[in-house]
Design a protein around this motif. Sequence first.
Motif, mmCIF file in Angstrom:
data_model
loop_
_atom_site.group_PDB
_atom_site.id
_atom_site.type_symbol
_atom_site.label_atom_id
_atom_site.label_comp_id
_atom_site.label_asym_id
_atom_site.label_seq_id
_atom_site.Cartn_x
_atom_site.Cartn_y
_atom_site.Cartn_z
ATOM 1 N N GLY A 1 0.576 -1.016 0.005
ATOM 2 C CA GLY A 1 0.056 0.059 0.220
ATOM 3 C C GLY A 1 0.974 1.266 -0.012
ATOM 4 N N GLY A 2 1.960 1.160 0.895
ATOM 5 C CA GLY A 2 2.680 2.330 0.891
ATOM 6 C C GLY A 2 3.388 2.589 -0.504
ATOM 7 N N LEU A 3 3.984 1.337 -1.080
ATOM 8 C CA LEU A 3 4.858 1.320 -2.128
ATOM 9 C C LEU A 3 3.779 2.193 -3.420
ATOM 10 C CD1 LEU A 3 6.589 -1.919 -2.476
ATOM 11 C CD2 LEU A 3 7.567 0.267 -2.010
ATOM 12 N N GLN A 4 2.604 1.682 -3.322
ATOM 13 C CA GLN A 4 1.656 2.427 -4.430
ATOM 14 C C GLN A 4 1.503 3.746 -4.269
ATOM 15 O OE1 GLN A 4 -1.451 -0.441 -4.265
ATOM 16 N NE2 GLN A 4 -0.831 -1.425 -5.962
ATOM 17 N N ALA A 5 1.430 4.306 -2.940
ATOM 18 C CA ALA A 5 1.316 5.583 -2.776
ATOM 19 C C ALA A 5 2.441 6.528 -3.020
ATOM 20 C CB ALA A 5 0.950 5.991 -1.277
ATOM 21 N N ILE A 6 3.664 6.107 -3.536
ATOM 22 C CA ILE A 6 4.771 6.812 -3.930
ATOM 23 C C ILE A 6 4.268 7.352 -5.518
ATOM 24 C CG2 ILE A 6 7.105 7.053 -4.051
ATOM 25 C CD1 ILE A 6 6.332 6.556 -1.448
ATOM 26 N N PRO A 7 4.375 8.634 -5.610
ATOM 27 C CA PRO A 7 4.054 9.215 -7.079
ATOM 28 C C PRO A 7 5.318 8.549 -7.979
ATOM 29 C CG PRO A 7 4.258 11.046 -5.352
ATOM 30 C CD PRO A 7 4.862 9.751 -4.847
ATOM 31 N N LYS A 8 4.538 8.469 -9.099
ATOM 32 C CA LYS A 8 5.655 7.523 -10.121
ATOM 33 C C LYS A 8 6.870 8.647 -10.476
ATOM 34 C CE LYS A 8 4.677 6.171 -14.938
ATOM 35 N NZ LYS A 8 4.711 7.241 -16.101
ATOM 36 N N GLY A 9 6.550 9.986 -10.366
ATOM 37 C CA GLY A 9 7.678 10.985 -10.394
ATOM 38 C C GLY A 9 8.963 10.511 -9.594
ATOM 39 N N GLN A 10 8.651 9.919 -8.400
ATOM 40 C CA GLN A 10 9.962 9.617 -7.368
ATOM 41 C C GLN A 10 10.684 8.510 -8.066
ATOM 42 O OE1 GLN A 10 10.597 10.998 -4.111
ATOM 43 N NE2 GLN A 10 9.214 12.571 -5.240
ATOM 44 N N TYR A 11 10.029 7.494 -8.679
ATOM 45 C CA TYR A 11 10.595 6.488 -9.388
ATOM 46 C C TYR A 11 11.765 7.123 -10.411
ATOM 47 C CZ TYR A 11 7.655 3.243 -7.004
ATOM 48 O OH TYR A 11 7.272 2.148 -5.827
ATOM 49 N N GLU A 12 10.732 7.976 -11.277
ATOM 50 C CA GLU A 12 11.606 8.540 -12.661
ATOM 51 C C GLU A 12 12.580 9.345 -12.221
ATOM 52 O OE1 GLU A 12 8.366 10.424 -14.315
ATOM 53 O OE2 GLU A 12 7.532 8.553 -15.601
ATOM 54 N N ALA A 13 12.416 10.011 -10.850
ATOM 55 C CA ALA A 13 13.751 10.924 -10.519
ATOM 56 C C ALA A 13 14.809 10.215 -10.288
ATOM 57 C CB ALA A 13 13.033 11.876 -9.563
ATOM 58 N N ALA A 14 14.654 8.976 -9.544
ATOM 59 C CA ALA A 14 15.645 8.286 -9.077
ATOM 60 C C ALA A 14 16.270 7.504 -10.102
ATOM 61 C CB ALA A 14 15.163 7.197 -7.965
ATOM 62 N N ASP A 15 15.366 6.842 -11.327
ATOM 63 C CA ASP A 15 16.046 6.442 -12.422
ATOM 64 C C ASP A 15 16.898 7.396 -13.077
ATOM 65 O OD1 ASP A 15 14.897 3.817 -12.101
ATOM 66 O OD2 ASP A 15 13.160 4.277 -13.185
ATOM 67 N N ALA A 16 16.460 8.358 -13.409
ATOM 68 C CA ALA A 16 17.012 9.477 -14.305
ATOM 69 C C ALA A 16 18.474 9.872 -13.787
ATOM 70 C CB ALA A 16 16.183 10.808 -14.414
ATOM 71 N N MET A 17 18.600 9.705 -12.339
ATOM 72 C CA MET A 17 19.808 9.989 -11.832
ATOM 73 C C MET A 17 20.935 8.854 -11.970
ATOM 74 S SD MET A 17 19.003 11.304 -7.954
ATOM 75 C CE MET A 17 18.509 12.929 -7.820
ATOM 76 N N GLY A 18 20.619 7.751 -12.519
ATOM 77 C CA GLY A 18 21.304 6.781 -12.526
ATOM 78 C C GLY A 18 21.447 5.590 -11.347
ATOM 79 N N LEU A 19 20.437 5.806 -10.440
ATOM 80 C CA LEU A 19 20.615 5.003 -9.403
ATOM 81 C C LEU A 19 20.069 3.384 -9.810
ATOM 82 C CD1 LEU A 19 18.808 7.003 -6.476
ATOM 83 C CD2 LEU A 19 21.224 6.626 -6.454
ATOM 84 N N THR A 20 20.655 2.437 -9.287
ATOM 85 C CA THR A 20 20.428 1.139 -9.658
ATOM 86 C C THR A 20 19.174 0.694 -8.725
ATOM 87 O OG1 THR A 20 21.611 0.336 -7.797
ATOM 88 C CG2 THR A 20 22.786 0.349 -9.910
ATOM 89 N N TYR A 21 18.503 -0.399 -9.191
ATOM 90 C CA TYR A 21 17.177 -0.680 -8.487
ATOM 91 C C TYR A 21 17.123 -0.618 -6.995
ATOM 92 C CZ TYR A 21 13.387 -3.553 -6.962
ATOM 93 O OH TYR A 21 12.075 -3.951 -6.361
ATOM 94 N N TRP A 22 18.321 -1.372 -6.491
ATOM 95 C CA TRP A 22 18.164 -1.570 -5.130
ATOM 96 C C TRP A 22 18.658 -0.079 -4.401
ATOM 97 C CZ3 TRP A 22 15.789 -5.222 -3.017
ATOM 98 C CH2 TRP A 22 15.868 -6.468 -3.600
ATOM 99 N N LYS A 23 19.445 0.566 -4.865
ATOM 100 C CA LYS A 23 19.688 1.970 -4.231
ATOM 101 C C LYS A 23 18.434 2.813 -4.444
ATOM 102 C CE LYS A 23 24.451 1.975 -5.212
ATOM 103 N NZ LYS A 23 25.613 1.925 -6.237
#
Lengths: 259, 366
Positions: free
Chosen positions: B252-274
């Motif tokens: 439930g918590g994971l689903q509440a995180i806006p997609k933008g947070q995943y995208e910002a983290a991805d765009a920085m080059g963080l790996t999945y676990w980081k």
Amino acid sequence: MNEIAEKQLENQVSDQPIIELTGVHKWYGQFHVLKNINLHVKKGERIVVCGPSGSGKSTMIRCINRLEEHQQGSIVVDGIELTSDVKQIEHIRREVGMVFQHFNLFPHLTVLDNCTLAPIWVRKMPKKDAEEVAMQYLERVKIPEQAKKYPGQLSGGQQQRVAIARSLCMNPAIMLFDEPTSALDPEMIKEVLDTMVGLAESGMTMMCVTHEMGFAKTVADRVIFMDKGEIIEENEPHEFFNNPQNERTKLFLSQILGH
Amino acid sequence: MADFTPSPDLAPPSLTVGPLGWVRTNLFPDPFNSVLTLIALYLVYLTLPPAIDWALLKADWSGTSREACVSGGACWVFVHARMNTFLYGFFPESGYWRVNLLYFVTIALLIPLFVKQFKYKVILAAINLVAFPLLVWILMSGGVFGLSHVETSNWGGLSLTLILAAIGCVAALPFGVLLALGRQATNMPAVKTMCVVFIEFWRGVPLITVLFMSSVMLPLFLPEGTSFDKLLRAMIGITLFQSAYMAEVIRGGLQAIPKGQYEAADAMGLTYWKKTGLVILPQALKIVIPGIVNTFIALFKDTTLVIIIGLLEVLGMVQTALNDPNWLGYSTEGYVFTAAVFWVFCFSMSRFSQRLEARLHTGHKR
Ligand SMILES: Nc1ncnc2c1ncn2[C@@H]1O[C@H](COP(=O)(O)OP(=O)(O)OP(=O)(O)O)[C@@H](O)[C@H]1O
Ligand SMILES: [Mg+2]
């Protein structure tokens, strides 16, 4: 500031393309979003992308750092082709900064921690150095005094400037902007645009989706107009605004400039 | 052009502030609520004085046998006389210090996690995850470092409740996180399916069944001659059961995180676990603190079910004491005591969760 000066030198426009999209197609299910996109961006060039809503602007620039996957054609960034190879994707993402419409700062981290996260965990920079660099960039976007605050305590314009500083901390070769000012109140648009103009003057390679035509006129080397997933027109700004070739472009320009 | 001068700030109307204001706004805001307040006050008047009278004023406190209970109020002598078994079960009396030391060390290891200035919280928490079960095993079970061995069948009372609950929580949280992440992993269908099946299986069976199966059926499947501690089996059962619930809370918590947070983290080059560890989980877990604590509280109370496989935690010990011919008829005292013990722990957890939420609050979202 030395580092920034060096960066400026190496970012002078050169003939070498740093982003090459060749025959790029993309579909969302049955829906053909990008149709045969061909675009070469040289080092140090500043590109403004505009076009009506739903034309695929975001999709195109998001393909460049693989936030979206393209299905046909090739995208080469900084000499590396984007494939599903995770290592190459990570490499490209280190070199490409992105600023989003809704800032996407991490609300649980302070402004400073937002800025040092990627340098520390991706570039493996020691924390002290990362903080020094972060403070440099926060000064450059004119909000060093907010470093200890959380994003939720800042205004929209300040948040967007933090987001820009955060991307710059990775020392990227390319910066992508997806409508960076369209979620902001008019009073705050200027402060963000000023920051971006400053960045453009430093010689950064920039690709910016925006409808701020004033910005396009002052800083763009080239303006690209998209509609229905295709690049319809591309020209240097003076020609683009004063002498558009395509009927669709004329209509679009009259709509956004004509009131 | 006239200058803009802000109007002066005025004091609020006196009837909205102060104790009187509080009574007015909270108890008697309108006729309907005033009637409700009066009814509630009357119910309190009916129940509270007799309860206090029974539990405190007329109660018997000192003595060693039922002869001491003559006043007609609560007979706390019973609880007092049996306190050691309620707290330590059948642990040998000479080994009580081991149980106490376990409490002490555990608390000492936990305190730094609540000190603001302490910087290595994550590392310490990770160490605790491993250290705690190890400590339990060394101190309780013994057999090493010159400590005499104590069979798990002798463990009991509140110490068993706490051990079951603590190990359940400590193990269910990381499992739950992994299961929730697995269930979200749309790009790994095999992992996702396994997590879904696991979660839905364990959520679909009652804990009693799980405990029965762990104690009665599991030995049938194990090769002959392998013995596998009953308590350990119960613990594994409880952990797997609770981690399925935990996984759904965290999802439930994971689903509440806006997609933008995943995208910002991805765009920085963080790996999945980081990305997951540094950006997504800290936010997701914070959102679901109430849900996590809710699950912990449920787990804490569910530990009473181990009585059906013959493990006697605090409720079990109280019930055993009630069967003692010397103390027949004092079940009210026994159950009130048990309820009070559970209430104290559960209420503390609930308060703790509220404090944690306030502490982690970092201003408005986005
Ligand atoms: N995840 C998705 N699934 C399906 N369709 C999508 C998805 N994302 C975008 N689209 C569609 O693709 C088209 C292009 O979207 P895109 O976001 O690139 O447009 P845009 O040019 O950035 O528009 P805007 O100016 O409104 O931001 C739109 O018609 C949109 O509905
Ligand atoms: Mg868009």
